[in-house]
Design a protein around this motif. Structure first.
Motif, PDB file in Angstrom:
ATOM      1  N   GLY A   1       8.116   8.797  -5.082  1.00  0.00           N
ATOM      2  CA  GLY A   1       7.377   9.631  -6.023  1.00  0.00           C
ATOM      3  C   GLY A   1       6.507   8.841  -6.988  1.00  0.00           C
ATOM      4  N   GLU A   2       6.562   7.519  -6.923  1.00  0.00           N
ATOM      5  CA  GLU A   2       5.742   6.658  -7.790  1.00  0.00           C
ATOM      6  C   GLU A   2       4.800   5.854  -6.900  1.00  0.00           C
ATOM      7  OE1 GLU A   2       5.662   6.649 -11.052  1.00  0.00           O
ATOM      8  OE2 GLU A   2       7.380   7.951 -11.389  1.00  0.00           O
ATOM      9  N   GLY A   3       3.552   6.275  -6.818  1.00  0.00           N
ATOM     10  CA  GLY A   3       2.592   5.650  -5.914  1.00  0.00           C
ATOM     11  C   GLY A   3       1.682   4.622  -6.540  1.00  0.00           C
ATOM     12  N   HIS A   4       1.970   4.225  -7.771  1.00  0.00           N
ATOM     13  CA  HIS A   4       1.107   3.278  -8.486  1.00  0.00           C
ATOM     14  C   HIS A   4       1.977   2.366  -9.343  1.00  0.00           C
ATOM     15  CE1 HIS A   4      -2.071   6.265  -7.667  1.00  0.00           C
ATOM     16  NE2 HIS A   4      -1.163   7.135  -8.042  1.00  0.00           N
ATOM     17  N   GLY A   5       1.616   1.098  -9.395  1.00  0.00           N
ATOM     18  CA  GLY A   5       2.185   0.194 -10.372  1.00  0.00           C
ATOM     19  C   GLY A   5       3.509  -0.459 -10.025  1.00  0.00           C
ATOM     20  N   LEU A   6       4.065  -1.113 -11.050  1.00  0.00           N
ATOM     21  CA  LEU A   6       5.259  -1.944 -10.930  1.00  0.00           C
ATOM     22  C   LEU A   6       6.523  -1.110 -11.029  1.00  0.00           C
ATOM     23  CD1 LEU A   6       6.296  -4.931 -10.824  1.00  0.00           C
ATOM     24  CD2 LEU A   6       6.379  -4.817 -13.328  1.00  0.00           C
TER      25      LEU A   6
ATOM     26  N   GLU B   1      10.977  -4.874  -8.009  1.00  0.00           N
ATOM     27  CA  GLU B   1      10.274  -6.087  -7.589  1.00  0.00           C
ATOM     28  C   GLU B   1       9.109  -5.733  -6.664  1.00  0.00           C
ATOM     29  OE1 GLU B   1      13.592  -9.488  -7.219  1.00  0.00           O
ATOM     30  OE2 GLU B   1      13.918  -7.750  -5.914  1.00  0.00           O
ATOM     31  N   SER B   2       8.484  -4.590  -6.927  1.00  0.00           N
ATOM     32  CA  SER B   2       7.362  -4.158  -6.090  1.00  0.00           C
ATOM     33  C   SER B   2       6.254  -3.581  -6.954  1.00  0.00           C
ATOM     34  CB  SER B   2       7.829  -3.115  -5.065  1.00  0.00           C
ATOM     35  OG  SER B   2       8.223  -1.928  -5.720  1.00  0.00           O
ATOM     36  N   TYR B   3       5.051  -3.611  -6.406  1.00  0.00           N
ATOM     37  CA  TYR B   3       3.886  -3.043  -7.080  1.00  0.00           C
ATOM     38  C   TYR B   3       3.134  -2.213  -6.046  1.00  0.00           C
ATOM     39  CZ  TYR B   3      -0.143  -2.627 -10.163  1.00  0.00           C
ATOM     40  OH  TYR B   3      -1.132  -2.132 -10.982  1.00  0.00           O
ATOM     41  N   ALA B   4       2.954  -0.912  -6.324  1.00  0.00           N
ATOM     42  CA  ALA B   4       2.299   0.018  -5.408  1.00  0.00           C
ATOM     43  C   ALA B   4       0.816   0.154  -5.725  1.00  0.00           C
ATOM     44  CB  ALA B   4       2.971   1.391  -5.491  1.00  0.00           C
ATOM     45  N   ILE B   5      -0.001   0.110  -4.680  1.00  0.00           N
ATOM     46  CA  ILE B   5      -1.438   0.336  -4.769  1.00  0.00           C
ATOM     47  C   ILE B   5      -1.780   1.480  -3.818  1.00  0.00           C
ATOM     48  CG2 ILE B   5      -3.723  -0.621  -4.254  1.00  0.00           C
ATOM     49  CD1 ILE B   5      -2.643  -3.354  -5.116  1.00  0.00           C
ATOM     50  N   ASP B   6      -2.429   2.514  -4.331  1.00  0.00           N
ATOM     51  CA  ASP B   6      -2.825   3.654  -3.497  1.00  0.00           C
ATOM     52  C   ASP B   6      -3.905   3.204  -2.520  1.00  0.00           C
ATOM     53  OD1 ASP B   6      -3.666   6.030  -2.351  1.00  0.00           O
ATOM     54  OD2 ASP B   6      -4.294   6.951  -4.233  1.00  0.00           O
ATOM     55  N   THR B   7      -3.562   3.224  -1.232  1.00  0.00           N
ATOM     56  CA  THR B   7      -4.503   2.840  -0.194  1.00  0.00           C
ATOM     57  C   THR B   7      -4.924   4.024   0.675  1.00  0.00           C
ATOM     58  OG1 THR B   7      -2.702   2.283   1.316  1.00  0.00           O
ATOM     59  CG2 THR B   7      -3.572   0.495  -0.055  1.00  0.00           C
ATOM     60  N   MET B   8      -4.415   5.200   0.367  1.00  0.00           N
ATOM     61  CA  MET B   8      -4.631   6.369   1.231  1.00  0.00           C
ATOM     62  C   MET B   8      -5.655   7.360   0.691  1.00  0.00           C
ATOM     63  SD  MET B   8      -2.655   5.763   3.811  1.00  0.00           S
ATOM     64  CE  MET B   8      -2.464   7.342   4.635  1.00  0.00           C
ATOM     65  N   SER B   9      -6.274   7.062  -0.442  1.00  0.00           N
ATOM     66  CA  SER B   9      -7.209   8.008  -1.069  1.00  0.00           C
ATOM     67  C   SER B   9      -8.658   7.554  -0.974  1.00  0.00           C
ATOM     68  CB  SER B   9      -6.813   8.222  -2.533  1.00  0.00           C
ATOM     69  OG  SER B   9      -5.524   8.777  -2.628  1.00  0.00           O
TER      70      SER B   9
ATOM     71  N   GLY C   1       0.825  -1.197   0.000  1.00  0.00           N
ATOM     72  CA  GLY C   1       0.000   0.000   0.000  1.00  0.00           C
ATOM     73  C   GLY C   1       0.858   1.245   0.000  1.00  0.00           C
ATOM     74  N   SER C   2       0.446   2.212  -0.806  1.00  0.00           N
ATOM     75  CA  SER C   2       1.180   3.459  -0.955  1.00  0.00           C
ATOM     76  C   SER C   2       0.205   4.624  -0.822  1.00  0.00           C
ATOM     77  CB  SER C   2       1.839   3.497  -2.343  1.00  0.00           C
ATOM     78  OG  SER C   2       2.564   4.694  -2.537  1.00  0.00           O
ATOM     79  N   ASN C   3       0.742   5.829  -0.898  1.00  0.00           N
ATOM     80  CA  ASN C   3      -0.119   6.989  -1.078  1.00  0.00           C
ATOM     81  C   ASN C   3       0.033   7.432  -2.527  1.00  0.00           C
ATOM     82  OD1 ASN C   3       2.101   9.016  -1.210  1.00  0.00           O
ATOM     83  ND2 ASN C   3       2.372   8.443   0.930  1.00  0.00           N
ATOM     84  N   ALA C   4      -0.871   8.251  -2.992  1.00  0.00           N
ATOM     85  CA  ALA C   4      -0.888   8.629  -4.403  1.00  0.00           C
ATOM     86  C   ALA C   4       0.406   9.302  -4.851  1.00  0.00           C
ATOM     87  CB  ALA C   4      -2.078   9.544  -4.687  1.00  0.00           C
ATOM     88  N   ASN C   5       1.077   9.977  -3.927  1.00  0.00           N
ATOM     89  CA  ASN C   5       2.316  10.688  -4.276  1.00  0.00           C
ATOM     90  C   ASN C   5       3.562   9.813  -4.200  1.00  0.00           C
ATOM     91  OD1 ASN C   5       0.985  13.157  -4.717  1.00  0.00           O
ATOM     92  ND2 ASN C   5       0.943  13.544  -2.516  1.00  0.00           N
TER      93      ASN C   5
ATOM     94  N   HIS D   1       7.078   6.921   0.258  1.00  0.00           N
ATOM     95  CA  HIS D   1       7.209   5.629   0.928  1.00  0.00           C
ATOM     96  C   HIS D   1       7.978   5.771   2.238  1.00  0.00           C
ATOM     97  CE1 HIS D   1       5.748   4.309  -2.880  1.00  0.00           C
ATOM     98  NE2 HIS D   1       6.894   4.460  -3.510  1.00  0.00           N
ATOM     99  N   GLY D   2       7.371   6.449   3.210  1.00  0.00           N
ATOM    100  CA  GLY D   2       8.087   6.798   4.420  1.00  0.00           C
ATOM    101  C   GLY D   2       8.004   5.807   5.555  1.00  0.00           C
ATOM    102  N   ALA D   3       7.040   4.885   5.534  1.00  0.00           N
ATOM    103  CA  ALA D   3       6.879   4.001   6.685  1.00  0.00           C
ATOM    104  C   ALA D   3       6.246   2.682   6.247  1.00  0.00           C
ATOM    105  CB  ALA D   3       6.010   4.674   7.746  1.00  0.00           C
ATOM    106  N   GLY D   4       6.251   1.720   7.156  1.00  0.00           N
ATOM    107  CA  GLY D   4       5.579   0.447   6.947  1.00  0.00           C
ATOM    108  C   GLY D   4       6.094  -0.320   5.743  1.00  0.00           C
ATOM    109  N   ALA D   5       5.159  -1.040   5.106  1.00  0.00           N
ATOM    110  CA  ALA D   5       5.517  -1.863   3.956  1.00  0.00           C
ATOM    111  C   ALA D   5       6.032  -1.019   2.796  1.00  0.00           C
ATOM    112  CB  ALA D   5       4.313  -2.698   3.508  1.00  0.00           C
ATOM    113  N   ALA D   6       5.555   0.220   2.690  1.00  0.00           N
ATOM    114  CA  ALA D   6       6.024   1.101   1.613  1.00  0.00           C
ATOM    115  C   ALA D   6       7.507   1.413   1.775  1.00  0.00           C
ATOM    116  CB  ALA D   6       5.211   2.387   1.581  1.00  0.00           C
ATOM    117  N   ALA D   7       7.931   1.694   2.996  1.00  0.00           N
ATOM    118  CA  ALA D   7       9.359   1.953   3.242  1.00  0.00           C
ATOM    119  C   ALA D   7      10.173   0.706   2.958  1.00  0.00           C
ATOM    120  CB  ALA D   7       9.575   2.423   4.674  1.00  0.00           C
ATOM    121  N   GLN D   8       9.642  -0.454   3.348  1.00  0.00           N
ATOM    122  CA  GLN D   8      10.344  -1.706   3.062  1.00  0.00           C
ATOM    123  C   GLN D   8      10.437  -1.935   1.555  1.00  0.00           C
ATOM    124  OE1 GLN D   8       8.438  -5.293   4.451  1.00  0.00           O
ATOM    125  NE2 GLN D   8      10.212  -6.555   3.935  1.00  0.00           N
TER     126      GLN D   8
END
Length: 121
Positions: free
Chosen positions: A39-44, A47-55, A15-19, A22-29
């Motif tokens: 600066g990339e809050g969506h997609g591949l 070896e990671s894929y970001a999904i906006d969970t904060m909007s 889970g990421s934010n739209a912006n 990646h400052g904490a949690g799984a996003a930081a990892q």
């Protein structure tokens, strides 16, 4: 289950934010260990894929739909979904699991989501 390493062809879904901050949690990892890009809050990315969970749940649902469609086009990869939305975003597995009404065989959901989708497990 905490994901600390990946096998070849595995992707860490977080889970990421739209912006893409990646400052904490799984996003930081994801940024530290699996190639997520600040600066990339969506997609591949890497070896990671970001999904906006904060909007909001509606946005998260659309992001999950996009992710599932993407995963279907990449049967060569295995996507390991973390408990997206259940940390900083403040949702529960009961809130998020129904946003995955279907997943292809190459997507592995966290056990907490699987239990919500199939209480008999």
């Amino acid at each position: 289950m905490r994901i600390t390493s990946l096998q070849p062809g595995e992707i860490f879904v977080f889970g990421s934010n739209a912006n893409g901050h990646h400052g904490a949690g799984a996003a930081a990892q994801a940024q530290r260990d699996f190639g997520a890009v600040w600066g990339e809050g969506h997609g591949l990315h890497g070896e990671s894929y970001a999904i906006d969970t904060m909007s909001g749940l509606d946005v998260m649902g659309r992001e999950i739909d996009t992710f599932v469609e993407f995963a279907e086009t990449r049967p060569d990869l295995t996507f390991l979904v973390t408990e997206i939305g259940c940390g900083i975003a403040g949702y529960t597995p009961a809130d998020v699991a129904p946003l995955f009404p279907r997943v292809p065989l190459n997507v592995r959901l966290p056990e907490s989501f699987v239990r919500e989708l199939d209480p008999r497990r």
